[in-house]
Design an enzyme around this catalytic site. Structure first.
Site, PDB file in Angstrom:
ATOM      1  N   HIS A 191       0.810  -1.223   0.000  1.00 35.39           N
ATOM      2  CA  HIS A 191       0.000   0.000   0.000  1.00 35.39           C
ATOM      3  C   HIS A 191       0.830   1.253   0.000  1.00 35.39           C
ATOM      4  CE1 HIS A 191      -3.232  -2.704   1.783  1.00 35.39           C
ATOM      5  NE2 HIS A 191      -3.536  -2.432   0.538  1.00 35.39           N
ATOM      6  N   GLU A 433      -4.082 -16.817 -21.833  1.00 36.80           N
ATOM      7  CA  GLU A 433      -3.269 -16.752 -20.619  1.00 36.80           C
ATOM      8  C   GLU A 433      -3.053 -18.121 -19.990  1.00 36.80           C
ATOM      9  OE1 GLU A 433      -5.144 -13.982 -17.888  1.00 36.80           O
ATOM     10  OE2 GLU A 433      -7.132 -14.800 -18.242  1.00 36.80           O
ATOM     11  N   ASP A 457      -0.599 -14.096 -16.259  1.00 32.36           N
ATOM     12  CA  ASP A 457      -1.001 -15.477 -16.006  1.00 32.36           C
ATOM     13  C   ASP A 457      -0.289 -16.450 -16.933  1.00 32.36           C
ATOM     14  OD1 ASP A 457      -2.760 -15.621 -13.811  1.00 32.36           O
ATOM     15  OD2 ASP A 457      -4.228 -14.481 -14.970  1.00 32.36           O
ATOM     16  N   CYS A 504      -1.992  -7.596 -22.925  1.00 33.57           N
ATOM     17  CA  CYS A 504      -2.424  -6.661 -21.884  1.00 33.57           C
ATOM     18  C   CYS A 504      -1.840  -6.978 -20.524  1.00 33.57           C
ATOM     19  CB  CYS A 504      -3.952  -6.596 -21.824  1.00 33.57           C
ATOM     20  SG  CYS A 504      -4.704  -8.171 -21.377  1.00 33.57           S
TER      21      CYS A 504
HETATM   22  C1  PEP Z   1      -2.831 -11.214 -17.174  1.00 36.21           C
HETATM   23  O1  PEP Z   1      -3.012 -12.304 -16.647  1.00 36.21           O
HETATM   24  O2  PEP Z   1      -1.782 -10.881 -17.773  1.00 36.21           O
HETATM   25  C2  PEP Z   1      -3.886 -10.193 -17.120  1.00 36.21           C
HETATM   26  C3  PEP Z   1      -3.779  -9.079 -17.815  1.00 36.21           C
HETATM   27  O3  PEP Z   1      -4.936 -10.423 -16.287  1.00 36.21           O
HETATM   28  P1  PEP Z   1      -4.859 -10.283 -14.698  1.00 36.21           P
HETATM   29  O4  PEP Z   1      -3.547  -9.629 -14.351  1.00 36.21           O
HETATM   30  O5  PEP Z   1      -6.039  -9.465 -14.311  1.00 36.21           O
HETATM   31  O6  PEP Z   1      -4.931 -11.703 -14.251  1.00 36.21           O
HETATM   32 MG    MG Z   2      -4.961 -12.917 -16.013  1.00 35.95          MG
END
Ligand code: PEP
Ligand code: MG
Length: 583
Positions: A191, A433, A457, A504
């Site tokens: 945090h 992922e 992931d 992403c």
């Molecule tokens: C990922 O797994 O890269 C992703 C963008 O989703 P999250 O981080 O929300 O699991």
């Molecule tokens: Mg993910």
């Protein structure tokens, strides 16, 4: 001069005197009480909790006002601890069974929960421990009528040093005379790190005993990018930090000039630069950084803001506001991704022994069809306000994709029947992922409209490393031969099927990897807001042929270490050449 290495938690540079904060922990005295006094002790506990609750609510309000609702939310989680059945049941049980005073009983109850949490090798639980201790101290002060902790605030610009500042102490300090933070505990996602980034103050955490041992008034240098603390820096080193700090201001100003320019390479290859957001308050930041749209809207965070499942109308309102504020730029909604480290009591997704291999993402949604369909309908209805796309998390194969698409089709029929305005022909994509989605990419590409690679992931599952476990965090290697090959295979499968592929995960926000992602052929990169301009800058500087050659060379390496070293040399050479070319 002594140099200490910690974890870079908030970027920026500072030089100044140490202001040491040693918060003394209240330890209550234990008193026996007669059976007849049990009721009174329970009442005293209730009052102390009430006092702590009002203080936290006031802090949440003031932080939200100064820093934004997101930051306020950080402390709002402490309100949940105050209502937690586990905390109440344990405290009342100790009062009743051991017949001791309420403050000692509460202290025992929290101590037991903390030691259980500390046995779990998981960052999420460690963060909860900081919150629990913060709440504990506040409630203990509440027994005496409340009030602020006894620490001195700095009266001149200073670097705050502490073993570990609680979120409320950090918030109480705010920006007043704070040049930077150095802390013994904590990680990049703690945090204090999040608040320091919001305050725009450099921070180095995880200094393991160095910070709390710093003498008050000692001059230190803070390098929040390299994660270094220089104790008694020599004049040259101090001047260098001041220079870097001035340069940072210039660089940020320059990067802001890129806002309205496209991410296009000198030879004309275009990449869409999008932003990842969790909550509506982040839309302004995304737009200010020049996002062409939202590449990942993590909708589960909107659910976490509610105490009960938000209705379709609630969701339509929030989703529509985001779409409207993006003014014609596309928004990619990812359907609920609960489970894993994102648990929520009221949704019924509970902690599991292997949470990341458990009931999360699309598995949870398919098992809760009415909830899933309601969310899909709300997203389609928000599509009235502007362009939207929809994607499903954690897809492992065609069965899940087909079932999810079927529910989308049902949602459309029901919206039509109800005569509710909604978007039509919405692109449906998947997060890639899981390793199975990589291997089945050609099959999946034939039945969806786009791929968005979730590298966080994908790395976790491919390298079998829990993304929340600091003991195995060294295995987080985006340039691992298996990861590079996976991304390449996914992009190739997408293009062969005539669909686009984006990324992403956090990998997209690492400046050093921008050229690699370009060379891998990604059509879209979605980053957190602050990282976007730098990634765009790299793309605008880089010839796409050179990027492809870089990837070809990296694919020749056989270990992550070799690939990292190759890339570091490549970037250093790049910088040297660019400096030479400058007039
Ligand atoms: C990922 O797994 O890269 C992703 C963008 O989703 P999250 O981080 O929300 O699991
Ligand atoms: Mg993910």
């Amino acid at each position: 001069m002594d140099t200490h290495l910690g974890i870079a938690a908030s970027p920026g540079y500072a030089v100044g005197p140490v202001h040491l904060i040693a918060t003394a922990m209240l330890v209550p005295e234990r008193r026996s009480i007669p059976a007849a006094g049990i009721g009174t002790e329970i009442e005293r506990f209730r009052d102390a909790v009430g006092c702590a609750r009002s203080e936290i609510q006031e802090l949440v309000r003031s932080i939200s006002r100064e820093l934004g609702a997101d930051e306020g939310e950080i402390l709002a989680s402490q309100l949940l601890i105050l209502e937690d059945e586990l905390v109440w049941d344990a405290t009342l049980a100790v009062i009743r069974l051991e017949r001791i005073n309420a403050e000692a009983a509460f202290n025992r109850a929290i101590g037991d929960i903390v030691s259980r949490f500390l046995e779990i090798e998981d960052e999420t639980f460690r963060e909860r421990v900081t919150d629990l201790k913060d709440v504990e101290q506040r409630v203990l002060r509440g027994f005496a009528g409340g009030g602020p902790p006894a620490f001195r605030v700095p009266h001149r610009p200073s670097v705050i040093a502490a073993r570990n500042l609680s979120p409320s102490d950090t918030a109480a300090l705010g920006r007043n005379n704070v040049l930077g933070f150095v802390m013994d505990e904590g990680g990049a996602t703690s945090h204090v790190a999040i608040l320091a980034r919001s305050l725009g103050v450099p921070a180095v955490v995880g200094l393991k005993g160095v910070a709390a041992a710093l003498p008050d008034g000692q001059t230190v240098g803070v390098d929040g990018i390299e994660g270094k603390v220089l104790v008694d820096p020599d004049p040259g080193a101090a001047e260098n930090l001041r220079l870097l700090s001035r340069q940072q201001v210039v660089v940020n100003e320059k990067l802001s000039g890129l806002r309205d320019l496209p991410a296009v390479t000198p030879d004309g290859r275009r990449v869409r630069m999008m932003a990842n957001i969790e909550l509506p308050v982040e839309v302004d930041e995304a737009l200010a950084r020049g996002a062409e749209g939202i590449g990942l809207l993590r909708t589960e965070y909107l659910f976490f803001q509610h105490k009960t499942i938000p209705t379709e109308e609630d969701q339509v309102r929030v989703y529509s506001e985001i779409v409207r504020r993006m003014e014609g730029r596309p928004v990619i909604f990812r359907t609920l991704d609960v489970g894993g480290d994102k648990v929520s009591g009221y949704l019924g997704a509970k902690r599991e022994y292997n949470p990341f291999l458990g009931w999360r993402g699309i598995r949870f949604s398919l098992a809760n069809r009415p909830l899933f369909k309601t969310q899909i309908k709300a997203i389609f209805r928000a599509g009235e306000q502007g362009p939207i796309k929809l994607m499903f998390p954690m897809i492992t194969g065609l069965e899940e994709l087909r079932e999810a698409r079927e529910i989308c089709a049902e949602a459309l029929v029901e919206l039509e029947a109800a005569g509710l305005p909604h978007a039509r022909g919405v692109d449906l994509g998947i997060m890639v992922e899981t390793p199975s989605a990589v291997l089945a990419a050609p099959l999946l590409a034939a039945e969806c409209d786009f791929f968005s690679i979730g590298s966080n992931d994908l790395i976790q599952y491919t390298l079998a490393m829990d993304r929340g476990n600091s003991r195995v965090s060294y295995l987080y290697q985006p340039l691992h031969p298996a990861i590079l090959r996976s991304i390449r295979a996914v992009v190739e499968a997408a293009h062969a099927a005539g669909i686009w592929a984006g990324l992403c995960g956090e990998m997209g926000s690492e400046t050093r990897l921008a050229e690699v992602l370009l060379g891998l052929g990604l059509d879209e990169i979605s980053t957190h807001g602050a990282a976007l301009p730098k990634i765009k800058q790299v793309i605008r500087w880089t010839d796409s042929g050179e990027a492809r050659d870089l990837v070809a060379a990296l694919l020749q390496t056989v270990t992550s270490a070799e690939a990292n070293a190759y890339l570091a040399d490549y970037i250093a050479e790049r910088k040297r050449r660019r400096l030479e070319e400058q007039p």
